[in-house]
Design a protein around this motif. Structure first.
Motif, PDB file in Angstrom:
ATOM      1  N   ARG A   4       0.714  -1.104  -0.102  1.00 44.06           N
ATOM      2  CA  ARG A   4       0.090  -0.127   0.181  1.00 44.06           C
ATOM      3  C   ARG A   4       0.823   1.185  -0.009  1.00 44.06           C
ATOM      4  O   ARG A   4       0.604   2.239  -0.712  1.00 44.06           O
ATOM      5  CB  ARG A   4      -0.918  -0.057   1.146  1.00 44.06           C
ATOM      6  N   ALA A  36      -2.627   5.375   2.811  1.00 38.73           N
ATOM      7  CA  ALA A  36      -2.774   4.299   3.790  1.00 38.73           C
ATOM      8  C   ALA A  36      -3.647   4.556   4.860  1.00 38.73           C
ATOM      9  O   ALA A  36      -2.996   4.072   6.189  1.00 38.73           O
ATOM     10  CB  ALA A  36      -1.514   3.617   3.887  1.00 38.73           C
ATOM     11  N   ARG A  37      -4.747   5.397   4.774  1.00 37.33           N
ATOM     12  CA  ARG A  37      -5.580   5.641   6.130  1.00 37.33           C
ATOM     13  C   ARG A  37      -6.091   4.404   6.622  1.00 37.33           C
ATOM     14  O   ARG A  37      -6.846   3.719   5.625  1.00 37.33           O
ATOM     15  CB  ARG A  37      -6.529   6.914   5.557  1.00 37.33           C
ATOM     16  N   CYS A  38      -6.379   4.330   8.149  1.00 34.04           N
ATOM     17  CA  CYS A  38      -7.145   3.325   8.439  1.00 34.04           C
ATOM     18  C   CYS A  38      -7.348   3.839  10.043  1.00 34.04           C
ATOM     19  O   CYS A  38      -6.731   4.943  10.325  1.00 34.04           O
ATOM     20  CB  CYS A  38      -6.703   2.009   8.360  1.00 34.04           C
ATOM     21  N   ASP A  86      -5.751  -3.995  16.461  1.00 36.50           N
ATOM     22  CA  ASP A  86      -5.568  -4.173  14.939  1.00 36.50           C
ATOM     23  C   ASP A  86      -6.092  -3.105  14.148  1.00 36.50           C
ATOM     24  O   ASP A  86      -6.573  -2.265  14.595  1.00 36.50           O
ATOM     25  CB  ASP A  86      -6.038  -5.516  14.492  1.00 36.50           C
ATOM     26  N   LEU A  87      -5.425  -2.938  13.119  1.00 39.61           N
ATOM     27  CA  LEU A  87      -5.803  -1.906  11.989  1.00 39.61           C
ATOM     28  C   LEU A  87      -7.130  -2.262  11.468  1.00 39.61           C
ATOM     29  O   LEU A  87      -7.154  -3.276  11.101  1.00 39.61           O
ATOM     30  CB  LEU A  87      -4.747  -1.706  11.082  1.00 39.61           C
ATOM     31  N   VAL A  88      -7.980  -1.374  11.374  1.00 37.33           N
ATOM     32  CA  VAL A  88      -9.235  -1.420  10.661  1.00 37.33           C
ATOM     33  C   VAL A  88      -9.622  -0.619   9.417  1.00 37.33           C
ATOM     34  O   VAL A  88      -9.239   0.689   9.874  1.00 37.33           O
ATOM     35  CB  VAL A  88     -10.267  -1.348  11.743  1.00 37.33           C
ATOM     36  N   ASP A  89      -9.895  -0.929   8.596  1.00 38.44           N
ATOM     37  CA  ASP A  89     -10.184  -0.161   7.375  1.00 38.44           C
ATOM     38  C   ASP A  89     -11.657  -0.070   7.028  1.00 38.44           C
ATOM     39  O   ASP A  89     -12.136   0.893   7.655  1.00 38.44           O
ATOM     40  CB  ASP A  89      -9.375  -0.411   6.095  1.00 38.44           C
ATOM     41  N   THR A  90     -12.216  -1.013   6.494  1.00 38.03           N
ATOM     42  CA  THR A  90     -13.418  -1.226   6.387  1.00 38.03           C
ATOM     43  C   THR A  90     -14.530  -1.970   7.378  1.00 38.03           C
ATOM     44  O   THR A  90     -15.471  -1.927   7.332  1.00 38.03           O
ATOM     45  CB  THR A  90     -13.773  -1.947   4.843  1.00 38.03           C
ATOM     46  N   GLY A  91     -13.429  -2.770   8.113  1.00 36.84           N
ATOM     47  CA  GLY A  91     -14.264  -3.717   9.038  1.00 36.84           C
ATOM     48  C   GLY A  91     -14.743  -4.652   8.653  1.00 36.84           C
ATOM     49  O   GLY A  91     -15.270  -5.608   9.515  1.00 36.84           O
ATOM     50  N   ASN A  92     -14.433  -5.359   7.355  1.00 35.35           N
ATOM     51  CA  ASN A  92     -15.007  -6.322   6.794  1.00 35.35           C
ATOM     52  C   ASN A  92     -14.147  -7.659   7.518  1.00 35.35           C
ATOM     53  O   ASN A  92     -14.827  -8.528   7.774  1.00 35.35           O
ATOM     54  CB  ASN A  92     -14.725  -6.337   5.217  1.00 35.35           C
ATOM     55  N   THR A  93     -13.088  -7.531   7.618  1.00 36.38           N
ATOM     56  CA  THR A  93     -12.202  -8.502   8.611  1.00 36.38           C
ATOM     57  C   THR A  93     -12.773  -8.716   9.546  1.00 36.38           C
ATOM     58  O   THR A  93     -12.712 -10.087  10.053  1.00 36.38           O
ATOM     59  CB  THR A  93     -10.682  -8.157   8.352  1.00 36.38           C
ATOM     60  N   GLU A 129      -7.286 -11.714  14.293  1.00 35.10           N
ATOM     61  CA  GLU A 129      -8.685 -11.881  14.290  1.00 35.10           C
ATOM     62  C   GLU A 129      -9.048 -13.392  14.833  1.00 35.10           C
ATOM     63  O   GLU A 129     -10.021 -13.721  15.469  1.00 35.10           O
ATOM     64  CB  GLU A 129      -9.375 -11.746  12.988  1.00 35.10           C
TER      65      GLU A 129
HETATM   66  P1  AMP Z   1     -10.558  -4.132   6.622  1.00 37.14           P
HETATM   67  O1  AMP Z   1     -10.995  -5.599   6.607  1.00 37.14           O
HETATM   68  O2  AMP Z   1     -10.912  -3.534   5.347  1.00 37.14           O
HETATM   69  O3  AMP Z   1     -11.050  -3.508   7.897  1.00 37.14           O
HETATM   70  O4  AMP Z   1      -8.997  -4.330   6.792  1.00 37.14           O
HETATM   71  C1  AMP Z   1      -8.252  -4.796   7.882  1.00 37.14           C
HETATM   72  C2  AMP Z   1      -7.127  -5.568   7.603  1.00 37.14           C
HETATM   73  O5  AMP Z   1      -6.219  -4.843   6.620  1.00 37.14           O
HETATM   74  C3  AMP Z   1      -6.423  -5.890   8.785  1.00 37.14           C
HETATM   75  O6  AMP Z   1      -5.859  -7.197   8.660  1.00 37.14           O
HETATM   76  C4  AMP Z   1      -5.204  -4.873   8.727  1.00 37.14           C
HETATM   77  O7  AMP Z   1      -4.049  -5.248   9.322  1.00 37.14           O
HETATM   78  C5  AMP Z   1      -5.129  -4.552   7.268  1.00 37.14           C
HETATM   79  N1  AMP Z   1      -5.052  -2.974   7.096  1.00 37.14           N
HETATM   80  C6  AMP Z   1      -5.985  -2.201   6.880  1.00 37.14           C
HETATM   81  N2  AMP Z   1      -5.712  -0.846   6.656  1.00 37.14           N
HETATM   82  C7  AMP Z   1      -4.437  -0.993   6.801  1.00 37.14           C
HETATM   83  C8  AMP Z   1      -3.298   0.009   6.460  1.00 37.14           C
HETATM   84  N3  AMP Z   1      -3.766   1.610   6.072  1.00 37.14           N
HETATM   85  N4  AMP Z   1      -2.069  -0.365   6.410  1.00 37.14           N
HETATM   86  C9  AMP Z   1      -1.638  -1.601   6.697  1.00 37.14           C
HETATM   87  N5  AMP Z   1      -2.615  -2.526   6.940  1.00 37.14           N
HETATM   88  C10 AMP Z   1      -3.990  -2.301   6.852  1.00 37.14           C
END
Ligand code: AMP
Length: 217
Positions: A13, A94-96, A157-164, A144
Motif C-alpha cells: 500500500r 494508507a488511511r485506517c 489491530d488496524l481496521v479499514d472497512t471493518g470487513n475482516t 482476528e
Molecule cells: P478491513 O477488513 O478493510 O477492515 O482491513 C483490515 C485488515 O487490513 C487488517 O488485517 C489490517 O491489518 C489491514 N489493514 C487495513 N488498513 C491498513 C493500512 N492502512 N495499513 C496496513 N494494513 C492495513
C-alpha cells in the motif's frame, strides 16, 4: 563527491500510494519496484536512491541513518517510539484506524483482558492510560483468530472497512488512533543534508495539497 539522498519505502500500500507523490516531486524509480528484486533502486535523479525494506523496519533504518527519509504508517511509528526521527509531513495515504476489537460487549466486562496484537507498546500505553491492566500477547498476524480460539479476549489491530472483523464475528469497540502514512526524516540528516531534503519535503507537501484540493473539487 556530492551528497546522496536515500529514501526508505516498503512494498504494498505505502509504495503504491507514495510513488505518485514522489513523481510529482520529480523523483521516479529507474525500474518498477514491484517487479524488481533489487533492494536499492536508482532513480531518475543521480543523487536520489530508494531502498525497499519491511514496513516495520522503516523507522529503524531512518533513525539510524541507513536511510535519510522514509515513509511509514503512524501505527509503525507509534510502536517504534519515534526516537531520532522528525515527522514533518502527513502524506494522507494508507488511511485506517488502530482499534480495540472483540466480541460485542467484551471490553466492559473484563477486568484484566488478554489482548492479542502486534502493537504491544501502543496497547500497553493505551490500557495503562485508562488505568486498566491487560495481559498482552504478541502476534505477528491473523489477530482476528485469537478471540475465536480462546487465545485472547480482545485484539488491537488496524481496521479499514471493518470487513475482516465482521467476517470473524468481531466488532470494533474503541479507536486508539486514526492512522495514515507519514514522511519521516533522520534528525542528523535534516541538518547535514538540508540542501537536498528541504526541496523534496516541500515538493511532497505541495503534491499532497494539490491531491487533496483536486479530491475536494
Ligand atoms: P478491513 O477488513 O478493510 O477492515 O482491513 C483490515 C485488515 O487490513 C487488517 O488485517 C489490517 O491489518 C489491514 N489493514 C487495513 N488498513 C491498513 C493500512 N492502512 N495499513 C496496513 N494494513 C492495513
Amino acid at each position: 563527491m556530492g551528497q546522496t539522498l536515500t529514501i526508505a519505502l516498503s512494498k504494498g500500500r505505502i509504495l503504491e500510494d507514495t510513488l505518485p507523490l514522489l513523481a510529482s516531486a520529480g523523483i521516479e524509480p529507474a525500474e518498477d519496484p514491484d517487479a524488481s528484486r533489487r533492494l536499492v533502486l536508482p532513480t531518475n535523479r543521480a543523487e536520489v536512491q530508494l531502498v525497499i525494506v519491511r514496513a516495520t523496519d522503516v523507522p529503524t533504518y531512518v533513525a539510524h541513518g541507513g536511510a535519510d527519509l522514509g515513509v511509514a504508517g503512524k501505527d509503525t511509528l507509534l510502536e517504534h517510539g519515534g526516537a531520532g526521527l522528525y515527522e514533518p509531513l502527513d502524506l494522507g495515504i494508507a488511511r485506517c484506524r488502530l482499534m480495540v476489537a472483540g466480541y460485542p460487549g467484551t471490553t466492559e466486562r473484563l477486568r484484566r483482558p488478554r489482548v492479542a496484537t502486534k502493537f504491544v507498546n501502543i496497547s500497553r500505553r493505551y490500557f495503562a492510560e485508562q488505568g486498566r491492566q491487560a495481559e498482552l500477547i504478541k502476534l505477528y498476524g491473523s489477530m482476528e483468530l485469537a478471540p475465536i480460539v480462546g487465545l485472547a479476549d480482545l485484539i488491537v489491530d488496524l481496521v479499514d472497512t471493518g470487513n475482516t472483523l465482521r467476517a470473524n464475528g468481531l466488532e470494533p469497540l474503541a479507536t486508539i488512533a486514526p492512522i495514515s502514512a507519514r514522511l519521516v526524516v533522520n534528525r542528523a540528516a535534516m541538518k547535514m543534508k538540508h540542501r537536498l531534503i528541504e526541496p523534496v519535503t516541500r515538493a511532497l507537501g505541495e503534491a499532497v495539497n494539490e491531491r487533496d484540493r483536486s479530491t475536494v473539487e
